[in-house]
Design an enzyme around this catalytic site. Structure first.
Site, PDB file in Angstrom:
ATOM      1  N   ASP A 262       0.854  -1.183   0.000  1.00 56.20           N
ATOM      2  CA  ASP A 262       0.000   0.000   0.000  1.00 56.20           C
ATOM      3  C   ASP A 262       0.890   1.233   0.000  1.00 56.20           C
ATOM      4  O   ASP A 262       1.662   1.451   0.941  1.00 56.20           O
ATOM      5  CB  ASP A 262      -0.899  -0.024   1.242  1.00 56.20           C
ATOM      6  CG  ASP A 262      -1.894   1.127   1.279  1.00 56.20           C
ATOM      7  OD1 ASP A 262      -1.758   2.077   0.484  1.00 56.20           O
ATOM      8  OD2 ASP A 262      -2.814   1.073   2.120  1.00 56.20           O
ATOM      9  N   LYS A 276       2.628   7.284 -12.319  1.00 57.90           N
ATOM     10  CA  LYS A 276       2.146   7.516 -13.680  1.00 57.90           C
ATOM     11  C   LYS A 276       0.623   7.488 -13.693  1.00 57.90           C
ATOM     12  O   LYS A 276       0.008   6.453 -13.506  1.00 57.90           O
ATOM     13  CB  LYS A 276       2.725   6.453 -14.612  1.00 57.90           C
ATOM     14  CG  LYS A 276       2.265   6.535 -16.054  1.00 57.90           C
ATOM     15  CD  LYS A 276       3.112   5.655 -16.963  1.00 57.90           C
ATOM     16  CE  LYS A 276       3.211   4.236 -16.480  1.00 57.90           C
ATOM     17  NZ  LYS A 276       1.925   3.521 -16.549  1.00 57.90           N
ATOM     18  N   HIS A 280      -4.002  11.995  -9.927  1.00 58.59           N
ATOM     19  CA  HIS A 280      -5.263  12.686 -10.241  1.00 58.59           C
ATOM     20  C   HIS A 280      -6.488  11.913  -9.746  1.00 58.59           C
ATOM     21  O   HIS A 280      -7.595  12.445  -9.769  1.00 58.59           O
ATOM     22  CB  HIS A 280      -5.374  13.010 -11.736  1.00 58.59           C
ATOM     23  CG  HIS A 280      -5.458  11.818 -12.643  1.00 58.59           C
ATOM     24  ND1 HIS A 280      -5.497  11.950 -14.010  1.00 58.59           N
ATOM     25  CD2 HIS A 280      -5.513  10.484 -12.408  1.00 58.59           C
ATOM     26  CE1 HIS A 280      -5.570  10.755 -14.572  1.00 58.59           C
ATOM     27  NE2 HIS A 280      -5.578   9.861 -13.616  1.00 58.59           N
TER      28      HIS A 280
END
Length: 374
Positions: A262, A276, A280
């Site tokens: 995690d 990558k 967002h």
């Protein structure tokens, strides 16, 4: 004496109203373009044109797709809209009315390999992205936006409309409560989106990876990006970190090492950590937590330590690129607790996580690459 203020409520002219009415129709029916796009993908039109040698007539498509001949006039109307929107191009005129079509760069991304393979001619097929973005579950969540705005939720990061409508968090184990095919569609879309354009990153931004000896790819999924890095830069030792349910039984193959874990708790140490198209999906508060763990995992800048972030950066000139960035931002609002950010937003995150400096490489149109230094 001050001049009279202009009347801001002056009625539009007749010509302006006529244009406004056309705009009203356009905005109200934009979803029809999305559904026509979905229809073309589900029918397999891009693949049919590709297999026909690059161009196909309406009769060619009707035969290749095993459609009833009576549907040819309706297919012509569908293709006319998709030519206008840039999905396909007319091979014989400018409108697509004559009925011979070819692929555009957009529809090229929707060609499936032989036997449904996800890659054709080296380009990752983006069909899953279209199917997820136009799926009933995503559309229903977007239709709940007005009710979501009205609801008074004191939390800094309220549940997304997707979570409120479906009772599940996108890309979370709770998605298992929905139909298994729904979870599969969104996971396939995430993988396709994650892989899209990475070969371009390695070509256009190769300097970002030069000098890096070891790298951890956070939320690296199936390891495709890590393998591509090692192929381009054989000296880099890559580790993929992702949730246990994603890593499954994957084991290191001497090229890429896999770690189930995690990123909010710990990240395998490396000279560089790569995020990558990850941040967002997360709120600002969660991004700071993730970046803080990244900072713990890398050495000082003098020893080559850095975080590589590949993500959307709002700020394209007005036009289709900016519209795509803004649509992606509202899409994040609909489906996640994350958002798209401009460069100032990114700078604030880096500062809050304790980083001292960054460089940005703007060679990827809607996206950019950050090198963030401790």
């Amino acid at each position: 004496m001050a001049g009279q203020a202009p009347n801001m409520l002056a009625p539009p002219t007749d010509d302006e109203l006529l244009h406004a009415q056309a705009d009203l129709w356009r905005h109200s029916l934009y979803f029809v373009t999305s559904m026509a796009f979905q229809c073309a993908v589900k029918l397999g039109i891009p693949t049919a044109i590709h297999r026909a040698g690059g161009t196909a007539s309406l009769p060619d498509l009707v035969a290749a797709l095993s459609l009833p001949p009576a549907k040819l006039p309706f297919l012509r109307r569908l293709m006319r809209l998709l030519v206008h929107s840039g999905v396909f191009a007319a091979a014989d005129d400018t409108t697509g009315s004559a009925g011979t079509y070819r692929l555009t760069p957009l529809s090229w991304l929707l060609v499936e390999g032989e036997g449904g393979a996800p890659v054709v001619d080296g380009h990752p097929c983006q069909v899953p992205v279209v199917l997820a973005g136009t799926s009933r579950h995503f559309v229903e969540a977007a239709m709940g936006l007005a009710e979501w705005f009205r609801k008074d939720v004191p939390a800094a990061a309220p549940p997304s409309p997707f979570e409120e409508v479906h009772g599940a968090v996108l890309f979370d184990e709770s998605m298992a409560s929905l139909h298994p095919e729904v979870d599969t569609v969104f996971n396939q879309a995430l993988a396709a989106y994650d892989h899209s354009g990475f070969a371009t990153v390695l070509r256009e931004c190769s300097e970002v990876f030069q000098g890096v000896q070891s790298l951890t790819d956070c939320r690296g999924g199936d390891g495709a990006a890590a393998k591509a890095i090692v192929e381009a830069f054989p000296h880099i030792k890559c580790t993929v970190l992702d949730f246990p349910r994603v890593i499954g039984n994957k084991r290191g193959d001497g090229v890429v090492n896999y770690v189930a874990g995690d990123m909010f708790r710990a990240i395998p140490p490396a000279q560089a950590v790569m995020l990558k198209l990850v941040l967002h999906h997360w709120s600002d508060e969660d991004c700071v937590k993730i970046l803080t763990q990244c900072k713990k995992a890398i050495p000082a800048r003098k020893d080559g330590g850095k975080v590589i972030i590949i993500d959307i950066v709002i700020g394209a000139p007005s036009g289709p690129l900016l519209e795509a960035q803004l649509l992606m931002d509202v899409g994040m609002m609909v489906a996640t607790k994350g958002r798209q950010r401009d460069e100032n937003d990114w700078r604030d995150l880096f500062k809050k996580a304790g980083f001292n400096n960054y460089k940005i490489v703007k060679k990827l149109r809607a996206r950019a690459v950050f090198e963030v230094y401790p």
